[in-house]
Write a protein that holds these residues in place. Structure first.
Motif, mmCIF file in Angstrom:
data_model
loop_
_atom_site.group_PDB
_atom_site.id
_atom_site.type_symbol
_atom_site.label_atom_id
_atom_site.label_comp_id
_atom_site.label_asym_id
_atom_site.label_seq_id
_atom_site.Cartn_x
_atom_site.Cartn_y
_atom_site.Cartn_z
ATOM 1 N N GLY A 17 0.804 -1.223 0.000
ATOM 2 C CA GLY A 17 0.000 0.000 0.000
ATOM 3 C C GLY A 17 0.832 1.266 0.000
ATOM 4 O O GLY A 17 0.341 2.329 -0.365
ATOM 5 N N ALA A 18 2.085 1.175 0.405
ATOM 6 C CA ALA A 18 2.972 2.340 0.361
ATOM 7 C C ALA A 18 3.322 2.634 -1.096
ATOM 8 O O ALA A 18 3.329 1.730 -1.931
ATOM 9 N N PRO A 19 3.600 3.889 -1.405
ATOM 10 C CA PRO A 19 3.998 4.202 -2.777
ATOM 11 C C PRO A 19 5.207 3.369 -3.194
ATOM 12 O O PRO A 19 6.147 3.191 -2.424
ATOM 13 N N ASP A 20 5.151 2.816 -4.388
ATOM 14 C CA ASP A 20 6.242 2.038 -4.985
ATOM 15 C C ASP A 20 6.584 0.764 -4.216
ATOM 16 O O ASP A 20 7.663 0.218 -4.382
ATOM 17 N N TRP A 21 5.679 0.271 -3.399
ATOM 18 C CA TRP A 21 6.024 -0.919 -2.623
ATOM 19 C C TRP A 21 6.333 -2.098 -3.532
ATOM 20 O O TRP A 21 7.252 -2.870 -3.261
ATOM 21 N N GLU A 22 5.560 -2.248 -4.625
ATOM 22 C CA GLU A 22 5.823 -3.379 -5.526
ATOM 23 C C GLU A 22 7.183 -3.258 -6.199
ATOM 24 O O GLU A 22 7.853 -4.262 -6.414
ATOM 25 N N ARG A 23 7.599 -2.039 -6.523
ATOM 26 C CA ARG A 23 8.927 -1.853 -7.120
ATOM 27 C C ARG A 23 10.007 -2.311 -6.155
ATOM 28 O O ARG A 23 10.961 -2.965 -6.548
ATOM 29 N N THR A 24 9.855 -1.988 -4.863
ATOM 30 C CA THR A 24 10.863 -2.418 -3.880
ATOM 31 C C THR A 24 10.811 -3.927 -3.681
ATOM 32 O O THR A 24 11.844 -4.554 -3.460
ATOM 33 N N ALA A 25 9.615 -4.511 -3.800
ATOM 34 C CA ALA A 25 9.492 -5.964 -3.689
ATOM 35 C C ALA A 25 10.208 -6.653 -4.847
ATOM 36 O O ALA A 25 10.956 -7.618 -4.640
ATOM 37 N N VAL A 26 9.997 -6.154 -6.051
ATOM 38 C CA VAL A 26 10.637 -6.743 -7.231
ATOM 39 C C VAL A 26 12.157 -6.616 -7.124
ATOM 40 O O VAL A 26 12.888 -7.575 -7.396
ATOM 41 N N ALA A 27 12.647 -5.463 -6.725
ATOM 42 C CA ALA A 27 14.102 -5.276 -6.585
ATOM 43 C C ALA A 27 14.668 -6.263 -5.567
ATOM 44 O O ALA A 27 15.715 -6.880 -5.804
ATOM 45 N N TRP A 28 13.989 -6.426 -4.438
ATOM 46 C CA TRP A 28 14.451 -7.348 -3.397
ATOM 47 C C TRP A 28 14.429 -8.786 -3.907
ATOM 48 O O TRP A 28 15.383 -9.542 -3.699
ATOM 49 N N LEU A 29 13.357 -9.173 -4.579
ATOM 50 C CA LEU A 29 13.268 -10.538 -5.110
ATOM 51 C C LEU A 29 14.371 -10.808 -6.123
ATOM 52 O O LEU A 29 14.997 -11.880 -6.099
ATOM 53 N N PHE A 30 14.642 -9.842 -7.006
ATOM 54 C CA PHE A 30 15.726 -10.036 -7.977
ATOM 55 C C PHE A 30 17.085 -10.157 -7.286
ATOM 56 O O PHE A 30 17.977 -10.834 -7.784
ATOM 57 N N ASP A 31 17.242 -9.532 -6.135
ATOM 58 C CA ASP A 31 18.499 -9.658 -5.400
ATOM 59 C C ASP A 31 18.705 -11.057 -4.832
ATOM 60 O O ASP A 31 19.820 -11.427 -4.477
ATOM 61 N N LEU A 32 17.640 -11.846 -4.756
ATOM 62 C CA LEU A 32 17.730 -13.193 -4.184
ATOM 63 C C LEU A 32 18.023 -14.277 -5.210
ATOM 64 O O LEU A 32 18.308 -15.414 -4.838
ATOM 65 N N VAL A 33 17.925 -13.946 -6.465
ATOM 66 C CA VAL A 33 18.090 -14.950 -7.522
ATOM 67 C C VAL A 33 19.324 -14.631 -8.364
ATOM 68 O O VAL A 33 19.860 -13.526 -8.291
ATOM 69 N N PRO A 34 19.777 -15.592 -9.176
ATOM 70 C CA PRO A 34 20.920 -15.308 -10.049
ATOM 71 C C PRO A 34 20.644 -14.113 -10.965
ATOM 72 O O PRO A 34 19.503 -13.897 -11.400
#
Length: 122
Positions: A17-34
């Motif tokens: 619900g916070a502004p750009d929360w999904e963008r931060t989620a995607v960035a974090w998820l990409f940091d976990l994978v190759p």
């Protein structure tokens, strides 16, 4: 924003619900994978699919860390000094702890990406 998030929510991801929360989620998820996963357009287009890929990748890493922890002493006892074996066991333990926390975070983020609302229980 002072939102309540589920246990295990990663600090790098803004609350749902916070502004750009999904963008931060995607960035974090990409940091976990190759890094190569970033080349897949479908993962950038569908964050819930990226969460699935990240969950699978982290689960495999966690199982590998557990297997390494169980077997390193026997497999390398004749090749490494005792202090190196103990250091390896400690490294496997730290990695397992890190990956288990990442898995909990992925579960929480994936739920939010699917539209699930977390309600704290008293």
């Amino acid at each position: 924003m002072d939102a309540v998030v589920p246990p295990g929510w990663p600090e790098q991801v803004r609350p749902p619900g916070a502004p750009d929360w999904e963008r931060t989620a995607v960035a974090w998820l990409f940091d976990l994978v190759p890094h190569d996963y970033r080349a897949h357009e479908v993962l950038r287009r569908y964050p819930v699919l990226l969460a699935r890929f990240a969950g699978d990748h982290v689960a495999a890493g966690l199982e590998a860390a557990r297997a390494g922890w169980r077997t390193v002493r026997v497999d390398l006892a004749d090749l490494l000094p005792a202090d190196a074996i103990e250091a390896a066991i400690a490294a496997y333990e730290r990695e397992g702890t890190r990956l288990a926390a990442a898995a909990r975070g992925i579960d929480a983020v994936a739920g939010a990406l699917r539209g699930e609302k977390w309600v704290p229980r008293l």
